[in-house]
Design a protein around this motif. Structure first.
Motif, PDB file in Angstrom:
ATOM      1  N   GLU A  33      27.945 -50.714  29.525  1.00 55.05           N
ATOM      2  CA  GLU A  33      28.726 -52.033  29.464  1.00 55.05           C
ATOM      3  C   GLU A  33      29.850 -51.856  30.587  1.00 55.05           C
ATOM      4  O   GLU A  33      30.173 -52.960  31.207  1.00 55.05           O
ATOM      5  CB  GLU A  33      29.469 -52.534  28.164  1.00 55.05           C
ATOM      6  N   GLU A  34      30.479 -50.780  30.955  1.00 61.02           N
ATOM      7  CA  GLU A  34      31.441 -50.847  31.582  1.00 61.02           C
ATOM      8  C   GLU A  34      30.966 -50.628  33.155  1.00 61.02           C
ATOM      9  O   GLU A  34      31.585 -51.254  33.879  1.00 61.02           O
ATOM     10  CB  GLU A  34      32.208 -49.270  31.530  1.00 61.02           C
TER      11      GLU A  34
ATOM     12  N   ILE B 137      32.577 -54.189  25.314  1.00 59.30           N
ATOM     13  CA  ILE B 137      33.386 -53.016  25.423  1.00 59.30           C
ATOM     14  C   ILE B 137      34.399 -52.970  24.143  1.00 59.30           C
ATOM     15  O   ILE B 137      34.703 -51.827  23.693  1.00 59.30           O
ATOM     16  CB  ILE B 137      33.935 -53.082  26.855  1.00 59.30           C
ATOM     17  N   GLU B 138      34.944 -53.978  24.013  1.00 59.22           N
ATOM     18  CA  GLU B 138      35.844 -54.003  22.961  1.00 59.22           C
ATOM     19  C   GLU B 138      35.597 -53.647  21.816  1.00 59.22           C
ATOM     20  O   GLU B 138      35.910 -53.048  20.893  1.00 59.22           O
ATOM     21  CB  GLU B 138      36.608 -55.399  22.842  1.00 59.22           C
ATOM     22  N   HIS B 139      34.087 -54.358  21.389  1.00 57.64           N
ATOM     23  CA  HIS B 139      33.480 -54.044  20.089  1.00 57.64           C
ATOM     24  C   HIS B 139      33.091 -52.535  20.210  1.00 57.64           C
ATOM     25  O   HIS B 139      33.625 -51.661  18.991  1.00 57.64           O
ATOM     26  CB  HIS B 139      32.215 -54.680  20.200  1.00 57.64           C
ATOM     27  N   PHE B 140      32.623 -51.828  21.368  1.00 60.09           N
ATOM     28  CA  PHE B 140      32.313 -50.243  21.227  1.00 60.09           C
ATOM     29  C   PHE B 140      33.512 -49.563  20.839  1.00 60.09           C
ATOM     30  O   PHE B 140      33.537 -48.650  20.326  1.00 60.09           O
ATOM     31  CB  PHE B 140      31.450 -49.870  22.270  1.00 60.09           C
ATOM     32  N   ARG B 141      34.554 -49.880  21.546  1.00 58.48           N
ATOM     33  CA  ARG B 141      35.532 -49.296  21.428  1.00 58.48           C
ATOM     34  C   ARG B 141      36.307 -49.065  20.188  1.00 58.48           C
ATOM     35  O   ARG B 141      36.671 -48.071  19.514  1.00 58.48           O
ATOM     36  CB  ARG B 141      36.819 -49.622  22.598  1.00 58.48           C
ATOM     37  N   GLN B 142      36.220 -50.356  19.459  1.00 55.75           N
ATOM     38  CA  GLN B 142      36.615 -50.240  18.017  1.00 55.75           C
ATOM     39  C   GLN B 142      35.889 -49.520  17.078  1.00 55.75           C
ATOM     40  O   GLN B 142      36.417 -48.590  16.323  1.00 55.75           O
ATOM     41  CB  GLN B 142      36.621 -51.904  17.548  1.00 55.75           C
ATOM     42  N   ARG B 143      34.560 -49.722  17.219  1.00 58.26           N
ATOM     43  CA  ARG B 143      33.611 -49.034  16.508  1.00 58.26           C
ATOM     44  C   ARG B 143      33.835 -47.509  16.733  1.00 58.26           C
ATOM     45  O   ARG B 143      33.733 -46.563  15.704  1.00 58.26           O
ATOM     46  CB  ARG B 143      32.163 -49.230  16.850  1.00 58.26           C
ATOM     47  N   LEU B 144      34.243 -47.246  17.945  1.00 59.35           N
ATOM     48  CA  LEU B 144      34.166 -45.429  18.108  1.00 59.35           C
ATOM     49  C   LEU B 144      35.254 -45.070  17.283  1.00 59.35           C
ATOM     50  O   LEU B 144      35.523 -43.944  16.814  1.00 59.35           O
ATOM     51  CB  LEU B 144      34.404 -45.301  19.601  1.00 59.35           C
ATOM     52  N   THR B 145      36.599 -45.944  16.817  1.00 60.04           N
ATOM     53  CA  THR B 145      37.723 -45.355  16.494  1.00 60.04           C
ATOM     54  C   THR B 145      37.133 -45.334  15.075  1.00 60.04           C
ATOM     55  O   THR B 145      38.099 -44.440  13.944  1.00 60.04           O
ATOM     56  CB  THR B 145      38.799 -46.403  16.447  1.00 60.04           C
ATOM     57  N   GLU B 146      36.118 -45.888  14.320  1.00 61.01           N
ATOM     58  CA  GLU B 146      36.096 -46.169  13.033  1.00 61.01           C
ATOM     59  C   GLU B 146      34.788 -44.874  12.459  1.00 61.01           C
ATOM     60  O   GLU B 146      34.605 -44.554  11.513  1.00 61.01           O
ATOM     61  CB  GLU B 146      35.598 -47.361  12.350  1.00 61.01           C
ATOM     62  N   GLU B 147      34.027 -44.810  13.664  1.00 59.87           N
ATOM     63  CA  GLU B 147      32.504 -44.230  13.285  1.00 59.87           C
ATOM     64  C   GLU B 147      32.994 -42.473  13.323  1.00 59.87           C
ATOM     65  O   GLU B 147      33.716 -41.944  14.164  1.00 59.87           O
ATOM     66  CB  GLU B 147      31.548 -44.190  14.355  1.00 59.87           C
ATOM     67  N   GLN B 148      32.436 -41.819  12.488  1.00 64.14           N
ATOM     68  CA  GLN B 148      32.551 -40.585  12.270  1.00 64.14           C
ATOM     69  C   GLN B 148      31.291 -39.586  12.545  1.00 64.14           C
ATOM     70  O   GLN B 148      31.523 -38.449  12.679  1.00 64.14           O
ATOM     71  CB  GLN B 148      33.106 -39.692  10.874  1.00 64.14           C
ATOM     72  N   ASP B 149      30.044 -40.335  12.157  1.00 61.71           N
ATOM     73  CA  ASP B 149      28.928 -39.673  12.634  1.00 61.71           C
ATOM     74  C   ASP B 149      28.630 -39.376  13.996  1.00 61.71           C
ATOM     75  O   ASP B 149      28.683 -40.257  14.807  1.00 61.71           O
ATOM     76  CB  ASP B 149      27.567 -40.585  11.993  1.00 61.71           C
TER      77      ASP B 149
END
Length: 55
Positions: free
Chosen positions: A36-37, A10-22
């Protein structure tokens, strides 16, 4: 252990969402995050049930 893995994912996916633009990748990340939630909720419910049974 399952709870910890879900928390880390969950932490990893949330972090990736802050960076991903596609948008396609963001949709995939949002889907993975939701799964995961749900895993975390289920693991928490199971632990609660086990704790109640042990009392």
């Amino acid at each position: 252990m399952d709870k910890r893995i879900a928390q880390l994912n969950i932490e990893h996916f949330r972090q990736r969402l802050t960076e991903e633009q596609d948008e396609v990748k963001r949709k995939t990340l949002l889907d993975l995050l939701a799964k995961e939630e749900e895993k975390l909720r289920q693991a928490s419910r199971l632990m609660s049930e086990k704790n109640r049974q042990n009392k």
